[in-house]
Design an enzyme around this catalytic site. Structure first.
Site, PDB file in Angstrom:
ATOM      1  N   ARG A 139      -8.820 -93.681  15.171  1.00  0.00           N
ATOM      2  CA  ARG A 139      -8.386 -93.503  16.578  1.00  0.00           C
ATOM      3  C   ARG A 139      -7.256 -92.482  16.743  1.00  0.00           C
ATOM      4  NH1 ARG A 139      -8.794 -99.242  16.634  1.00  0.00           N
ATOM      5  NH2 ARG A 139     -10.888 -99.838  17.271  1.00  0.00           N
TER       6      ARG A 139
ATOM      7  N   LYS B  77      -7.418 -78.708  23.209  1.00  0.00           N
ATOM      8  CA  LYS B  77      -8.837 -78.980  23.456  1.00  0.00           C
ATOM      9  C   LYS B  77      -9.548 -78.963  22.114  1.00  0.00           C
ATOM     10  CE  LYS B  77     -10.148 -77.487  28.111  1.00  0.00           C
ATOM     11  NZ  LYS B  77     -10.917 -76.506  28.909  1.00  0.00           N
TER      12      LYS B  77
ATOM     13  N   GLU C 272     -10.483 -63.048  24.966  1.00  0.00           N
ATOM     14  CA  GLU C 272      -9.600 -64.099  25.507  1.00  0.00           C
ATOM     15  C   GLU C 272      -8.233 -63.516  25.872  1.00  0.00           C
ATOM     16  OE1 GLU C 272     -10.982 -66.952  26.180  1.00  0.00           O
ATOM     17  OE2 GLU C 272     -12.156 -67.773  24.502  1.00  0.00           O
TER      18      GLU C 272
ATOM     19  N   LYS D  59      -0.680 -69.161  27.759  1.00  0.00           N
ATOM     20  CA  LYS D  59      -1.444 -70.404  27.587  1.00  0.00           C
ATOM     21  C   LYS D  59      -0.497 -71.602  27.580  1.00  0.00           C
ATOM     22  CE  LYS D  59      -5.227 -72.815  25.613  1.00  0.00           C
ATOM     23  NZ  LYS D  59      -6.470 -72.828  24.872  1.00  0.00           N
TER      24      LYS D  59
ATOM     25  N   GLU E  92      -6.408 -80.606  32.279  1.00  0.00           N
ATOM     26  CA  GLU E  92      -7.319 -79.850  33.144  1.00  0.00           C
ATOM     27  C   GLU E  92      -7.687 -80.599  34.420  1.00  0.00           C
ATOM     28  OE1 GLU E  92     -10.142 -77.091  31.165  1.00  0.00           O
ATOM     29  OE2 GLU E  92     -11.613 -77.960  32.523  1.00  0.00           O
TER      30      GLU E  92
ATOM     31  N   ARG F   8      -5.399 -75.559  34.792  1.00  0.00           N
ATOM     32  CA  ARG F   8      -5.902 -75.236  33.441  1.00  0.00           C
ATOM     33  C   ARG F   8      -7.329 -74.703  33.482  1.00  0.00           C
ATOM     34  NH1 ARG F   8      -5.197 -78.162  27.551  1.00  0.00           N
ATOM     35  NH2 ARG F   8      -6.480 -76.609  26.488  1.00  0.00           N
TER      36      ARG F   8
ATOM     37  N   ASN G 225     -10.834 -70.979  31.975  1.00  0.00           N
ATOM     38  CA  ASN G 225     -12.288 -70.949  31.820  1.00  0.00           C
ATOM     39  C   ASN G 225     -12.920 -69.707  32.473  1.00  0.00           C
ATOM     40  OD1 ASN G 225     -14.700 -73.553  31.693  1.00  0.00           O
ATOM     41  ND2 ASN G 225     -12.987 -73.359  30.291  1.00  0.00           N
TER      42      ASN G 225
ATOM     43  N   HIS H  13     -16.268 -68.361  31.359  1.00  0.00           N
ATOM     44  CA  HIS H  13     -16.852 -69.333  30.423  1.00  0.00           C
ATOM     45  C   HIS H  13     -18.066 -70.069  30.997  1.00  0.00           C
ATOM     46  CE1 HIS H  13     -13.218 -68.489  28.211  1.00  0.00           C
ATOM     47  NE2 HIS H  13     -13.540 -69.319  27.237  1.00  0.00           N
TER      48      HIS H  13
ATOM     49  N   HIS I 219     -20.654 -69.853  28.355  1.00  0.00           N
ATOM     50  CA  HIS I 219     -21.171 -71.029  27.643  1.00  0.00           C
ATOM     51  C   HIS I 219     -22.685 -71.145  27.827  1.00  0.00           C
ATOM     52  CE1 HIS I 219     -17.112 -73.421  27.291  1.00  0.00           C
ATOM     53  NE2 HIS I 219     -17.191 -72.395  26.471  1.00  0.00           N
TER      54      HIS I 219
ATOM     55  N   HIS J 110     -18.533 -66.411  20.632  1.00  0.00           N
ATOM     56  CA  HIS J 110     -17.927 -66.969  21.844  1.00  0.00           C
ATOM     57  C   HIS J 110     -17.233 -65.869  22.657  1.00  0.00           C
ATOM     58  CE1 HIS J 110     -15.842 -69.765  24.489  1.00  0.00           C
ATOM     59  NE2 HIS J 110     -14.708 -69.182  24.177  1.00  0.00           N
TER      60      HIS J 110
HETATM   61  N1  LIG Z   1     -10.076 -75.223  21.878  1.00  0.00           N
HETATM   62  C1  LIG Z   1      -9.917 -74.156  22.643  1.00  0.00           C
HETATM   63  O1  LIG Z   1      -9.048 -74.088  23.515  1.00  0.00           O
HETATM   64  C2  LIG Z   1     -10.793 -72.959  22.398  1.00  0.00           C
HETATM   65  C3  LIG Z   1     -10.457 -71.724  22.962  1.00  0.00           C
HETATM   66  C4  LIG Z   1     -11.272 -70.625  22.705  1.00  0.00           C
HETATM   67  C5  LIG Z   1     -12.373 -70.746  21.883  1.00  0.00           C
HETATM   68  N2  LIG Z   1     -12.661 -71.962  21.339  1.00  0.00           N
HETATM   69  C6  LIG Z   1     -13.781 -72.095  20.397  1.00  0.00           C
HETATM   70  O2  LIG Z   1     -13.501 -71.287  19.273  1.00  0.00           O
HETATM   71  C7  LIG Z   1     -14.719 -70.893  18.646  1.00  0.00           C
HETATM   72  C8  LIG Z   1     -14.693 -69.427  18.339  1.00  0.00           C
HETATM   73  O3  LIG Z   1     -13.619 -69.193  17.448  1.00  0.00           O
HETATM   74  P1  LIG Z   1     -13.558 -67.866  16.575  1.00  0.00           P
HETATM   75  O4  LIG Z   1     -13.846 -66.692  17.413  1.00  0.00           O
HETATM   76  O5  LIG Z   1     -12.306 -67.921  15.817  1.00  0.00           O
HETATM   77  O6  LIG Z   1     -14.829 -68.003  15.630  1.00  0.00           O
HETATM   78  P2  LIG Z   1     -14.999 -68.611  14.145  1.00  0.00           P
HETATM   79  O7  LIG Z   1     -14.162 -69.761  13.947  1.00  0.00           O
HETATM   80  O8  LIG Z   1     -16.472 -68.749  13.948  1.00  0.00           O
HETATM   81  O9  LIG Z   1     -14.468 -67.434  13.222  1.00  0.00           O
HETATM   82  C9  LIG Z   1     -15.109 -66.185  13.295  1.00  0.00           C
HETATM   83  C10 LIG Z   1     -15.578 -65.692  11.914  1.00  0.00           C
HETATM   84  O10 LIG Z   1     -14.480 -65.107  11.228  1.00  0.00           O
HETATM   85  C11 LIG Z   1     -14.353 -65.703   9.930  1.00  0.00           C
HETATM   86  N3  LIG Z   1     -12.926 -65.654   9.631  1.00  0.00           N
HETATM   87  C12 LIG Z   1     -11.967 -66.458  10.123  1.00  0.00           C
HETATM   88  N4  LIG Z   1     -10.764 -66.018   9.759  1.00  0.00           N
HETATM   89  C13 LIG Z   1     -10.974 -64.936   8.983  1.00  0.00           C
HETATM   90  C14 LIG Z   1     -10.119 -64.029   8.325  1.00  0.00           C
HETATM   91  N5  LIG Z   1      -8.787 -64.116   8.434  1.00  0.00           N
HETATM   92  N6  LIG Z   1     -10.667 -63.046   7.605  1.00  0.00           N
HETATM   93  C15 LIG Z   1     -12.018 -62.898   7.531  1.00  0.00           C
HETATM   94  N7  LIG Z   1     -12.888 -63.707   8.169  1.00  0.00           N
HETATM   95  C16 LIG Z   1     -12.355 -64.709   8.892  1.00  0.00           C
HETATM   96  C17 LIG Z   1     -14.944 -67.065  10.109  1.00  0.00           C
HETATM   97  O11 LIG Z   1     -15.304 -67.615   8.865  1.00  0.00           O
HETATM   98  C18 LIG Z   1     -16.119 -66.757  11.003  1.00  0.00           C
HETATM   99  O12 LIG Z   1     -17.178 -66.225  10.262  1.00  0.00           O
HETATM  100  C19 LIG Z   1     -15.814 -71.298  19.614  1.00  0.00           C
HETATM  101  O13 LIG Z   1     -16.450 -72.453  19.132  1.00  0.00           O
HETATM  102  C20 LIG Z   1     -15.092 -71.575  20.899  1.00  0.00           C
HETATM  103  O14 LIG Z   1     -15.775 -72.512  21.690  1.00  0.00           O
HETATM  104  C21 LIG Z   1     -11.898 -73.061  21.577  1.00  0.00           C
HETATM  105  O1  LIG Z   2      -7.847 -74.188  26.715  1.00  0.00           O
HETATM  106  C1  LIG Z   2      -8.601 -74.177  27.691  1.00  0.00           C
HETATM  107  O2  LIG Z   2      -8.442 -74.953  28.650  1.00  0.00           O
HETATM  108  C2  LIG Z   2      -9.740 -73.243  27.743  1.00  0.00           C
HETATM  109  O3  LIG Z   2     -10.588 -73.374  28.623  1.00  0.00           O
HETATM  110  C3  LIG Z   2      -9.816 -72.162  26.715  1.00  0.00           C
HETATM  111  C4  LIG Z   2     -11.205 -71.574  26.509  1.00  0.00           C
HETATM  112  O4  LIG Z   2     -11.024 -70.266  26.039  1.00  0.00           O
HETATM  113  C5  LIG Z   2     -12.008 -72.317  25.462  1.00  0.00           C
HETATM  114  O5  LIG Z   2     -13.189 -71.617  25.186  1.00  0.00           O
HETATM  115  C6  LIG Z   2     -12.296 -73.770  25.719  1.00  0.00           C
HETATM  116  O6  LIG Z   2     -12.806 -74.373  24.544  1.00  0.00           O
HETATM  117  C7  LIG Z   2     -13.298 -74.017  26.803  1.00  0.00           C
HETATM  118  O7  LIG Z   2     -13.261 -75.359  27.099  1.00  0.00           O
HETATM  119  P1  LIG Z   2     -14.383 -76.140  27.875  1.00  0.00           P
HETATM  120  O8  LIG Z   2     -13.665 -77.323  28.414  1.00  0.00           O
HETATM  121  O9  LIG Z   2     -14.935 -75.251  28.928  1.00  0.00           O
HETATM  122  O10 LIG Z   2     -15.423 -76.504  26.880  1.00  0.00           O
HETATM  123 ZN   LIG Z   3     -12.859 -69.466  25.279  1.00  0.00          ZN
END
Ligand SMILES: NC(=O)c1ccc[n+]([C@@H]2O[C@H](COP(=O)([O-])OP(=O)(O)OC[C@H]3O[C@@H](n4cnc5c(N)ncnc54)[C@H](O)[C@@H]3O)[C@@H](O)[C@H]2O)c1
Ligand SMILES: O=C(O)C(=O)C[C@@H](O)[C@H](O)[C@H](O)COP(=O)(O)O
Ligand SMILES: [Zn+2]
Length: 367
Positions: free
Chosen positions: A124, A146, A188, A230, A240, A244, A248, A251, A255, A268
């Site tokens: 949990r 998130k 982003e 951010k 959100e 917040r 998006n 997105h 998405h 992404h």
């Molecule tokens: N939680 C949030 O607020 C939030 C915000 C934006 C995006 N996201 C999520 O993040 C994901 C995308 O993240 P991303 O763009 O980092 O993609 P990713 O995590 O797939 O990384 C991109 C690629 O780069 C490689 N890589 C990572 N670091 C490296 C380095 N230093 N050197 C060489 N290769 C490296 C990875 O192995 C992968 O192949 C999506 O799933 C998206 O939905 C979440």
């Molecule tokens: O942090 C946030 O809030 C965002 O929306 C950041 C986005 O860049 C990110 O891709 C996030 O994961 C999108 O969230 P979701 O709630 O639309 O799935």
């Molecule tokens: Zn995003």
């Protein structure tokens, strides 16, 4: 003797809780403050098979003397699944890690999102630290709490809000990032300029080439300003309920593109780039964005090496179906983030159906 410059410290202030984002070179192998963020002596580093050979050892070394283990998952968005989380939970149980343990995400947004969700659900909720290794993760996904995984029917549909204890963004690791991934991260970065920081957008127009070339000053500035934006938004609306959702921008379209293409061909950031161009088209149709400003938006997205349109294979109907399951939708009614000029965005349900359809038809040749 070489010395590591002091990193920049930013604070994410959540009222009774706050945490630090460290930004700078040479942070990966340092014990402080990483070890201080661990509530107990047990930690599991979650990473993937691309990152582990490059950056796992310095993290393990930084925590020597503690019980630190690692799990290496296959690389890729297609592995951002409950099945990957289950592997993490199984490993934590096999290790008999208790509630005082910490999950450390070492990787891009995929690893950060899934490791964070695994931490949120294990017993949990256990402590969680982010060590983002992509530009996208350093400017966006590692901050704000998130966490989650994808479902075949929708992006990020299973998840939780679970804030990290701290974030370590070592800018040195970006040297090994492929150019295509740099562009994805810049999507982003552009987003922050569009939704709430017109001066930053103008700075990006002047410095996009330096940023893509990873010039240290441009990189540090873009990461810090993105994180500051951010952190402000998350501090104002952690869960959100309102503002917040402007994070998006692009997105809802993006998405839909990622889901339709099976989380495999479009990154992404690329989907967000095309999504922001589509949102700008719609904002212009609503008379909320001038033709001149829309041209500026498209020019910057293009200069960042990002697509301006979705894949030809997608239809308007497919967009509408996927957009209706977006987490912002209410009662099946699509809500969108749209710009009102550069530097301001709103969440709106005021877009008439025929306007949205006209934009979708523009990008899908009426299919
Ligand atoms: N939680 C949030 O607020 C939030 C915000 C934006 C995006 N996201 C999520 O993040 C994901 C995308 O993240 P991303 O763009 O980092 O993609 P990713 O995590 O797939 O990384 C991109 C690629 O780069 C490689 N890589 C990572 N670091 C490296 C380095 N230093 N050197 C060489 N290769 C490296 C990875 O192995 C992968 O192949 C999506 O799933 C998206 O939905 C979440
Ligand atoms: O942090 C946030 O809030 C965002 O929306 C950041 C986005 O860049 C990110 O891709 C996030 O994961 C999108 O969230 P979701 O709630 O639309 O799935
Ligand atoms: Zn995003």
């Amino acid at each position: 003797m070489t010395t590591t410059p002091d990193p920049r410290h930013l604070q994410v202030d959540l009222g009774e809780r706050s945490y630090t984002i460290l930004i700078g070179p040479g942070q990966l192998g340092t014990r402080t403050p990483l070890a201080d963020w661990l509530p107990g002596r047990q930690a599991l580093v979650v990473t993937n098979d691309t990152i582990a050979p490059l950056y796992l050892q310095p993290v393990l070394d930084a925590l020597s003397g503690l019980q630190v283990e690692a799990i290496t998952l296959p690389d890729g968005e297609a592995h951002k699944t409950v099945a990957s989380c289950e592997r993490v939970w199984t490993r934590l149980l096999e290790l008999r890690f208790d509630r005082s343990c910490t999950v450390i995400a070492l990787g891009g947004g995929v690893i950060g999102d899934l490791a964070g969700f695994a931490a949120a659900a294990y017993q949990r909720g256990v402590a969680f630290v982010q060590i983002p290794t992509t530009l996208l993760a350093q400017v966006d996904s590692s901050v704000g709490g998130k966490t989650g995984v994808n479902h075949p029917l929708g992006k990020n549909m299973i998840g939780a809000f679970h804030q990290p204890r701290g974030v370590i963004a070592d800018t040195d690791v970006l040297a090994s990032l492929p150019a295509r991934e740099m562009s994805a991260g810049v999507a982003e970065v552009i987003k922050y300029g569009l939704i709430r920081d017109a001066d930053f957008f103008a700075w990006l127009e002047d410095n996009i080439d330096a940023l893509l070339a990873r010039e240290p000053e441009a990189l540090a500035y873009a990461i810090e300003r993105s994180c500051a934006n951010k952190a402000d938004v998350v501090a104002a609306d952690e869960r959100e309920q309102g503002v917040r959702a402007t994070l998006n921008l692009g997105h809802t379209f993006g998405h839909a593109i990622e889901t339709a293409t099976g989380y495999s061909t479009w990154l992404h950031g690329e989907a967000v780039g095309a999504g922001m161009a589509m949102a700008a088209h719609l904002a212009e149709a609503m008379d909320w964005l001038s033709a001149t400003d829309r041209a500026r938006v498209e020019a910057l997205i293009q200069r960042a090496g990002l697509p301006l349109a979705p894949p030809r294979s997608m239809t308007s109907e497919q967009f509408l179906q996927l957009m209706a399951v977006d987490k912002k939708a209410q009662g099946g009614h699509i809500r969108l983030v749209l710009q009102q000029g550069i530097g301001h965005a709103v969440v709106t349900d005021a877009v008439p159906d025929d306007r949205l359809r006209a934009t979708l038809n523009h990008y899908t040749d009426g299919n």
